[in-house]
Design a protein around this motif. Structure first.
Motif, short mmCIF file in Angstrom:
data_model
loop_
_atom_site.label_atom_id
_atom_site.label_comp_id
_atom_site.label_asym_id
_atom_site.label_seq_id
_atom_site.Cartn_x
_atom_site.Cartn_y
_atom_site.Cartn_z
N GLU A 198 54.43 42.57 54.71
CA GLU A 198 53.36 41.68 55.18
C GLU A 198 52.60 41.17 53.99
OE1 GLU A 198 52.63 45.90 56.07
OE2 GLU A 198 50.55 45.52 55.90
N VAL A 199 51.68 40.07 54.62
CA VAL A 199 51.16 39.28 53.57
C VAL A 199 49.84 39.59 53.52
CG1 VAL A 199 50.48 36.91 52.72
CG2 VAL A 199 52.99 37.16 53.77
N LYS A 200 49.23 40.29 52.49
CA LYS A 200 47.61 40.82 52.40
C LYS A 200 46.89 39.91 52.14
CE LYS A 200 46.35 43.50 49.21
NZ LYS A 200 45.90 44.77 48.46
N ALA A 201 47.10 38.87 51.41
CA ALA A 201 46.18 38.00 51.17
C ALA A 201 46.69 36.74 50.44
CB ALA A 201 44.91 38.60 50.15
N GLN A 202 45.80 35.43 50.62
CA GLN A 202 46.46 34.29 50.03
C GLN A 202 45.05 33.73 49.28
OE1 GLN A 202 48.49 32.58 53.62
NE2 GLN A 202 50.05 32.68 52.13
N ILE A 203 45.05 33.64 48.22
CA ILE A 203 44.27 33.20 47.27
C ILE A 203 44.25 31.72 47.09
CG2 ILE A 203 42.75 33.98 45.11
CD1 ILE A 203 43.12 36.28 47.04
N PRO A 204 43.25 31.03 47.39
CA PRO A 204 43.56 29.40 46.92
C PRO A 204 43.41 29.24 45.47
CG PRO A 204 41.64 29.77 48.04
CD PRO A 204 41.99 31.25 48.00
N CYS A 205 44.07 28.17 45.05
CA CYS A 205 44.16 27.66 43.66
C CYS A 205 44.02 26.09 43.61
CB CYS A 205 45.00 28.54 42.80
SG CYS A 205 46.57 29.17 43.44
N THR A 206 43.89 25.57 42.27
CA THR A 206 43.67 24.35 42.10
C THR A 206 45.04 23.82 42.33
OG1 THR A 206 42.39 25.04 40.30
CG2 THR A 206 42.60 22.71 40.86
N PRO A 207 46.18 24.04 41.77
CA PRO A 207 47.37 23.09 41.62
C PRO A 207 47.97 23.13 43.29
CG PRO A 207 47.71 24.69 40.01
CD PRO A 207 46.64 25.01 40.82
N HIS A 208 48.17 22.02 43.63
CA HIS A 208 48.77 21.98 45.14
C HIS A 208 50.01 22.82 45.20
CE1 HIS A 208 45.90 19.43 47.08
NE2 HIS A 208 45.77 19.00 45.60
N SER A 209 50.94 22.77 44.35
CA SER A 209 52.16 23.42 44.39
C SER A 209 52.46 24.07 42.98
CB SER A 209 53.46 22.28 44.54
OG SER A 209 54.48 22.65 44.18
N ILE A 210 52.52 25.39 43.04
CA ILE A 210 52.64 26.22 41.85
C ILE A 210 54.05 26.59 41.25
CG2 ILE A 210 51.66 28.32 41.12
CD1 ILE A 210 49.48 28.28 43.34
N ASN A 211 54.00 26.36 39.98
CA ASN A 211 55.34 26.66 39.34
C ASN A 211 55.51 27.88 38.71
OD1 ASN A 211 56.26 23.93 40.03
ND2 ASN A 211 55.42 23.23 38.23
N THR A 212 54.40 28.46 38.15
CA THR A 212 54.49 29.54 37.19
C THR A 212 53.27 30.44 37.55
OG1 THR A 212 54.37 30.27 35.00
CG2 THR A 212 53.76 28.07 35.33
N LEU A 213 53.56 31.85 37.18
CA LEU A 213 52.44 32.87 37.42
C LEU A 213 53.00 33.83 36.33
CD1 LEU A 213 51.17 34.62 40.14
CD2 LEU A 213 53.36 35.63 39.63
N ALA A 214 51.65 34.14 35.71
CA ALA A 214 51.94 34.97 34.38
C ALA A 214 50.87 36.13 34.36
CB ALA A 214 52.27 34.37 33.04
N ILE A 215 51.07 37.17 34.13
CA ILE A 215 50.03 38.29 33.77
C ILE A 215 50.02 38.75 32.76
CG2 ILE A 215 49.61 40.83 34.80
CD1 ILE A 215 50.49 39.99 37.29
N ASN A 216 48.93 39.01 32.12
CA ASN A 216 48.96 39.17 30.41
C ASN A 216 48.87 40.83 30.68
OD1 ASN A 216 48.29 39.14 27.98
ND2 ASN A 216 46.37 38.62 27.90
N THR A 217 49.81 41.38 30.29
CA THR A 217 50.10 42.70 30.39
C THR A 217 50.06 43.05 28.63
OG1 THR A 217 52.38 42.43 30.20
CG2 THR A 217 51.48 43.21 32.02
N ASN A 218 50.03 42.23 27.84
CA ASN A 218 49.86 42.61 26.21
C ASN A 218 48.50 43.11 25.72
OD1 ASN A 218 52.52 41.62 26.18
ND2 ASN A 218 52.21 39.88 25.53
N SER A 219 47.46 42.92 26.69
CA SER A 219 46.31 43.18 26.27
C SER A 219 45.43 43.91 27.29
CB SER A 219 45.58 41.82 25.73
OG SER A 219 44.00 42.00 25.65
N THR A 220 44.45 45.07 26.95
CA THR A 220 43.80 45.43 28.23
C THR A 220 42.50 44.66 28.42
OG1 THR A 220 43.01 46.96 26.29
CG2 THR A 220 44.80 47.95 28.10
N GLU A 221 42.03 44.16 27.45
CA GLU A 221 40.47 43.66 27.71
C GLU A 221 40.72 42.15 28.38
OE1 GLU A 221 41.08 44.69 24.66
OE2 GLU A 221 40.71 43.19 22.98
N HIS A 222 41.67 41.43 27.75
CA HIS A 222 42.18 40.26 28.62
C HIS A 222 43.17 40.20 29.84
CE1 HIS A 222 39.70 38.93 25.18
NE2 HIS A 222 40.61 39.11 24.21
N ARG A 223 43.25 41.15 30.50
CA ARG A 223 44.03 41.48 31.44
C ARG A 223 43.83 40.31 32.64
NH1 ARG A 223 47.68 46.21 33.16
NH2 ARG A 223 47.90 46.07 30.90
#
Lengths: 211, 330
Positions: free
Chosen positions: B279-304
């Motif tokens: 199931e799709v829980k949520a869809q969060i809107p963002c600026t670009p109309h078509s998104i190419n890349t998604l990244a999560i900063n797992t290298n740092s705890t305070e800048h996650r």
């Protein structure tokens, strides 16, 4: 440093003086009246009244001194109370911090558990699509039985076929031999019965020999 | 964009208007983000400045922008000390320490290797044997040893170019998805294709109106997400069967597992949060109309943070997964 403390002292004295102008003045007036009374050559009644008046002022001064002492005690006790409250609040803050970190750990654990549950569910969905094991086993057994029956039937049929083959083989071979013996012997038309008998005898012996 | 109106020429505005961000990578310390775009430029953003208490508009601009390649930078990858960028047929390695110090004036990349690969679409790092899997336009996956930069082996089998790569650490395998609609699983030790799954042949996933290409692939060692032309679907790798199909309308370009959720981006103007059940829980809107890349900063705890980039010069930064906090601009 000295200058600062002097300023502070001056400020404090001004403040106190401003509030307790009555007290300070009272003490000074008492002192003055005391010296005047000591040095005055006045009548005993006036001296007595002056004396009474001085006692009165003294009592007033003592009263205000007591008051300030009590206020001082009260302040000290208030301070202690505030200190207690302060340390209490600090303890609460640290315990709240600990609880927060505990809760965060709990959340992580719960998320992991939820993820695992979802994985199980997803797998279960897939497994449900496949047929039940008992049913498949039963089907297999039934098929096995059928197979067994069919192979039994096949064996029977085979055996019968073999028997028939053998019987036909025997029949054919005897026919062939009969044919051969008939071909060997000259075929005379049987006009006399003796010849037929002798032929018959002759036929029997080769047949005996043949067997 | 208001700043641009004040200071920039129409050419610069045009440049920004047509910019697409194709790839992102966080530094090993977690304080910087490198983003590559279609003009071949890589911009370095300082996350500690942008997330700090005294952040302003200037801290949302890059601290460093340089042209890394002639063609678009389709793929960026960070190792412990270097930033690897892939352009048209060449892979360059830039030292993070020097990038952070911004002394790029006299710097050629530390390593540049040229291959006959027409375009490199994806790179994946296999930490087990310190090798890099590179997939590109020549239908093959090349495995490069990071210690000496030499190419160890070639995995052949795809019949069309490769869109995406993923490494399955536990089993030391590489997964590749391509334009031919097949997801192939390769054993890195024997360089043989262990499995080949043609996703478009499964009725539950296939969407013939979009095509059969696989543009999005990620794995969690036991599970695999793949999507593109066919719907985004979750596969169980041991049994090689699709367990859930996600009802997202667009073609997904990147997906990742995060805690107990699946985050995915693609043709819609939103980040989709999905659960593993489908199931799709949520869809969060963002600026670009078509998104190419998604990244999560797992290298740092305070800048996650979560960052997304796409067909815009804005890179959206999410400090809390539920809403967009601010945007970094090229």
């Amino acid at each position: 440093m000295g200058a600062v403390t002097d300023d502070e002292v001056i400020r404090k004295r001004l403040l106190i003086d401003g509030d307790g102008a009555g007290d300070d003045r009272r003490i000074n007036v008492l002192l003055k009246s005391f010296t005047k009374w000591c040095n005055s050559p006045a009548t005993p009644e006036e001296g007595f009244t002056q004396h009474q008046r001085m006692h009165g002022t003294l009592a007033q001064c003592e009263f205000s001194m007591l008051k300030t002492l009590m206020v001082y005690d009260m302040n000290i006790r208030e301070m202690e109370n505030y200190e207690k409250i302060y340390s209490n609040i600090e303890e609460n803050i640290t315990s709240a911090h600990e609880k927060i970190s505990e809760c965060k750990k709990e959340i992580q654990r719960a998320k992991r558990i939820r993820k695992n549950r979802q994985e199980y569910d997803a797998l279960a969905k897939v497994i449900q699509q496949h047929p039940d094991r008992h049913e498949t086993l039963k089907q297999l057994e039934a098929l096995d039985k059928e197979l067994q029956q069919l192979s039994d039937i096949k064996e029977n049929v085979d055996a019968k076929l073999e028997l028939r083959k053998k019987q036909f083989h025997v029949l054919l071979s005897t026919i062939q031999e009969l044919q051969q013996t008939l071909d060997k012997l000259p075929c005379h038309f049987p006009l006399d019965d003796d010849k037929l008998e002798t032929d018959g005898n002759n036929q029997e012996s080769p047949m005996e020999n043949g067997e | 964009m208001a700043r641009c109106v004040e200071t920039a020429s129409p050419i610069l505005m045009h440049h920004l208007l047509h910019m697409s961000v194709f790839s992102q990578s966080f530094s090993p310390c977690g304080k910087f983000l490198a983003a590559g775009n279609n003009y071949g430029e890589i911009a370095l953003f300082s996350l500690s400045a942008a997330l700090g208490p005294d952040a302003n508009e200037l801290s949302q601009k890059p601290i460093l922008t340089f042209t890394a390649h002639e063609g678009p930078v389709f793929s960026l990858l960070s190792t412990d000390s270097h930033l690897l960028s892939a352009g048209n047929g060449e892979i360059s390695a830039w030292s993070w320490a020097e990038l952070i110090k911004k002394c790029l004036c006299a710097l050629p990349p530390s390593l540049r290797s040229s291959l006959e690969i027409p375009e490199i679409n994806a790179m994946a790092l296999n930490p087990a044997d310190n090798s890099l899997a590179v997939g590109g336009g020549d239908n093959n996956v090349h495995i490069m040893d990071l210690e000496n930069g030499a190419f160890k082996s070639v995995l052949q089998g795809h019949t069309d170019y490769i869109h995406c790569l993923s490494v399955r650490e536990r089993a030391s395998e590489v997964l590749s998805g391509g334009e031919d609609g097949a997801v192939r699983i390769w054993d890195t030790r024997t360089s043989q294709c262990v499995h080949c799954v043609e996703v478009y042949k499964y009725e539950t996933c296939a969407r013939p109106q979009h095509g059969k290409w696989i543009s999005c692939l990620t794995t969690d060692s036991d599970w695999m997400l793949c999507g593109g032309g066919p719907s985004l679907s979750l596969w169980h790798l041991r049994s090689m069967s699709p367990t859930s199909v996600f009802p997202l309308s667009g073609c997904q370009r990147q997906a990742t597992f995060y805690q107990d959720m699946i985050l995915t981006v693609g043709e819609g103007q939103c980040v989709s949060h999905c659960l593993m059940g489908g199931e799709v829980k949520a869809q969060i809107p963002c600026t670009p109309h078509s998104i190419n890349t998604l990244a999560i900063n797992t290298n740092s705890t305070e800048h996650r943070v979560l960052t997304v980039g796409g067909s815009s010069d804005h890179i959206d930064v999410f400090t809390n997964l539920s809403y967009k906090a601010f945007s970094l601009r090229f």
